[in-house]
Design a protein around this motif. Structure first.
Motif, PDB file in Angstrom:
ATOM      1  N   UNK A   1      58.391   6.224   2.965  1.00  0.00           N
ATOM      2  CA  UNK A   1      59.835   6.026   2.894  1.00  0.00           C
ATOM      3  C   UNK A   1      60.577   7.246   3.435  1.00  0.00           C
ATOM      4  N   UNK A   2      60.097   8.429   3.059  1.00  0.00           N
ATOM      5  CA  UNK A   2      60.700   9.659   3.582  1.00  0.00           C
ATOM      6  C   UNK A   2      60.561   9.731   5.093  1.00  0.00           C
ATOM      7  N   UNK A   3      59.351   9.504   5.601  1.00  0.00           N
ATOM      8  CA  UNK A   3      59.099   9.668   7.028  1.00  0.00           C
ATOM      9  C   UNK A   3      59.843   8.619   7.852  1.00  0.00           C
ATOM     10  N   UNK A   4      59.906   7.383   7.348  1.00  0.00           N
ATOM     11  CA  UNK A   4      60.640   6.345   8.071  1.00  0.00           C
ATOM     12  C   UNK A   4      62.117   6.698   8.160  1.00  0.00           C
ATOM     13  N   UNK A   5      62.681   7.171   7.046  1.00  0.00           N
ATOM     14  CA  UNK A   5      64.094   7.570   7.056  1.00  0.00           C
ATOM     15  C   UNK A   5      64.321   8.726   8.026  1.00  0.00           C
TER      16      UNK A   5
ATOM     17  N   UNK B   1      63.117   9.797  16.669  1.00  0.00           N
ATOM     18  CA  UNK B   1      62.007  10.468  17.344  1.00  0.00           C
ATOM     19  C   UNK B   1      60.852   9.536  17.695  1.00  0.00           C
ATOM     20  N   UNK B   2      60.809   8.344  17.106  1.00  0.00           N
ATOM     21  CA  UNK B   2      59.660   7.459  17.309  1.00  0.00           C
ATOM     22  C   UNK B   2      60.095   6.152  17.952  1.00  0.00           C
ATOM     23  N   UNK B   3      59.118   5.531  18.613  1.00  0.00           N
ATOM     24  CA  UNK B   3      59.372   4.247  19.249  1.00  0.00           C
ATOM     25  C   UNK B   3      59.176   3.084  18.299  1.00  0.00           C
ATOM     26  N   UNK B   4      59.295   1.883  18.857  1.00  0.00           N
ATOM     27  CA  UNK B   4      59.224   0.672  18.043  1.00  0.00           C
ATOM     28  C   UNK B   4      57.853   0.493  17.405  1.00  0.00           C
ATOM     29  N   UNK B   5      56.779   0.887  18.103  1.00  0.00           N
ATOM     30  CA  UNK B   5      55.435   0.676  17.564  1.00  0.00           C
ATOM     31  C   UNK B   5      55.201   1.511  16.316  1.00  0.00           C
ATOM     32  N   UNK B   6      55.592   2.777  16.330  1.00  0.00           N
ATOM     33  CA  UNK B   6      55.410   3.628  15.162  1.00  0.00           C
ATOM     34  C   UNK B   6      56.291   3.158  14.003  1.00  0.00           C
TER      35      UNK B   6
ATOM     36  N   UNK C   1      48.854  -9.688   6.411  1.00  0.00           N
ATOM     37  CA  UNK C   1      49.217  -8.279   6.565  1.00  0.00           C
ATOM     38  C   UNK C   1      48.092  -7.449   7.147  1.00  0.00           C
ATOM     39  N   UNK C   2      46.858  -7.751   6.731  1.00  0.00           N
ATOM     40  CA  UNK C   2      45.706  -7.044   7.285  1.00  0.00           C
ATOM     41  C   UNK C   2      45.545  -7.285   8.774  1.00  0.00           C
ATOM     42  N   UNK C   3      45.746  -8.528   9.194  1.00  0.00           N
ATOM     43  CA  UNK C   3      45.664  -8.857  10.623  1.00  0.00           C
ATOM     44  C   UNK C   3      46.750  -8.121  11.399  1.00  0.00           C
ATOM     45  N   UNK C   4      47.953  -8.062  10.841  1.00  0.00           N
ATOM     46  CA  UNK C   4      49.063  -7.377  11.510  1.00  0.00           C
ATOM     47  C   UNK C   4      48.778  -5.886  11.660  1.00  0.00           C
ATOM     48  N   UNK C   5      48.266  -5.257  10.607  1.00  0.00           N
ATOM     49  CA  UNK C   5      47.956  -3.831  10.687  1.00  0.00           C
ATOM     50  C   UNK C   5      46.863  -3.554  11.706  1.00  0.00           C
ATOM     51  N   UNK C   6      45.864  -4.430  11.757  1.00  0.00           N
ATOM     52  CA  UNK C   6      44.783  -4.237  12.728  1.00  0.00           C
ATOM     53  C   UNK C   6      45.306  -4.438  14.148  1.00  0.00           C
ATOM     54  N   UNK C   7      46.246  -5.374  14.317  1.00  0.00           N
ATOM     55  CA  UNK C   7      46.850  -5.577  15.628  1.00  0.00           C
ATOM     56  C   UNK C   7      47.620  -4.346  16.092  1.00  0.00           C
ATOM     57  N   UNK C   8      48.324  -3.701  15.165  1.00  0.00           N
ATOM     58  CA  UNK C   8      49.037  -2.467  15.495  1.00  0.00           C
ATOM     59  C   UNK C   8      48.051  -1.383  15.916  1.00  0.00           C
TER      60      UNK C   8
END
Length: 245
Positions: free
Chosen positions: A86-90, A97-102, A196-203
């Motif tokens: 939550x801290x890092x996303x904010x 500083x980060x793109x859409x993928x991160x 959710x697991x499939x989505x994380x692996x896709x990322x």
């Protein structure tokens, strides 16, 4: 229960923010990103140590017990990590500083941890994903610090890059595929946990594409530099004279 979890996560979020403020105070000559990456490095080391202890010692084993009830230690680690994300996303959204993928990776991580905490289950595999995803994080931060201090183009930089690519490929892609398979074939995890697991692996595969393109470019530069040095060495052996054919 939910109120208790909220307070614990809020406390962890405050702790990470306080650590960031402390780094900013101690490193006034450095930029904001330097101090944020110090927080990221700290979280990476801490989360790897704690998640490794849970997975390899405290248990249960994620490949055989996906979807099992959360243990108190798992809940504690997930709260600490959720506070960090939550801290890092904010921070990333504020400083852009980060793109859409991160940002997608952070969002999926936050949703996955919240889901495991609220359900009271699947903390086992979420903790395993945390271990795999954060294992390369200290190396990524070390690479950035080497670049910022002008030491990246050295043997240390080459070692960091090699370890990062090798561990990312072997753990997040190789071992991650095995974990995802165990998650999908097990009847215990809920269907949206599996999605959710499939989505994380896709990322992870999206990251993998960028990483291998970088590795290919760097390997090509290293090879061309080696060829150039070999050519110079051959010329030096002629003692400045043109050899007769």
């Amino acid at each position: 229960m939910v109120a208790e979890l909220f307070l614990r996560v809020a406390g962890c979020l405050g702790g990470w923010f306080s650590l960031y403020i402390s780094f900013c105070f101690l490193n006034k000559h450095r930029g904001y990103e330097w101090n944020c990456r110090l927080v990221t490095f700290t979280h990476g080391v801490l989360s790897v140590v704690l998640s490794a202890y849970i997975g390899f010692i405290d248990g249960p084993w994620p490949f055989t017990h996906p979807g099992s009830a959360n243990t108190p230690l798992q809940v504690h680690v997930l709260c600490v990590t959720l506070g960090y994300f939550l801290f890092d996303l904010a921070w990333c959204v504020h400083f852009r500083t980060e793109g859409a993928l991160m940002l997608a990776h952070h969002t999926l991580s936050i949703l996955g941890i919240i889901m495991a905490l609220v359900l009271g289950e699947s903390g086992t595999e979420v903790n395993a994903v945390l271990f795999g995803s954060e294992l390369t994080n200290p190396l990524l931060q070390a690479r950035w610090f080497l670049r910022e201090t002008g030491r990246y183009h050295s043997f240390a930089g080459d070692v960091v890059d090699f370890l990062f690519v090798a561990i990312f490929t072997g753990v997040r892609i190789g071992v991650g595929a095995r974990l995802l398979f165990c998650e999908l074939v097990s009847p215990k995890p809920r269907w949206f946990v599996k999605v959710g697991g499939v989505a994380m692996y896709g990322v992870s595969w999206c990251f993998m594409g960028s990483i291998w393109r970088f590795a290919w470019r760097k390997s090509g530069k290293k090879y061309r530099a080696w060829r150039s040095r070999r050519s110079e060495e051959r010329l030096m052996k002629t003692n400045g004279h043109v050899r007769d054919d």
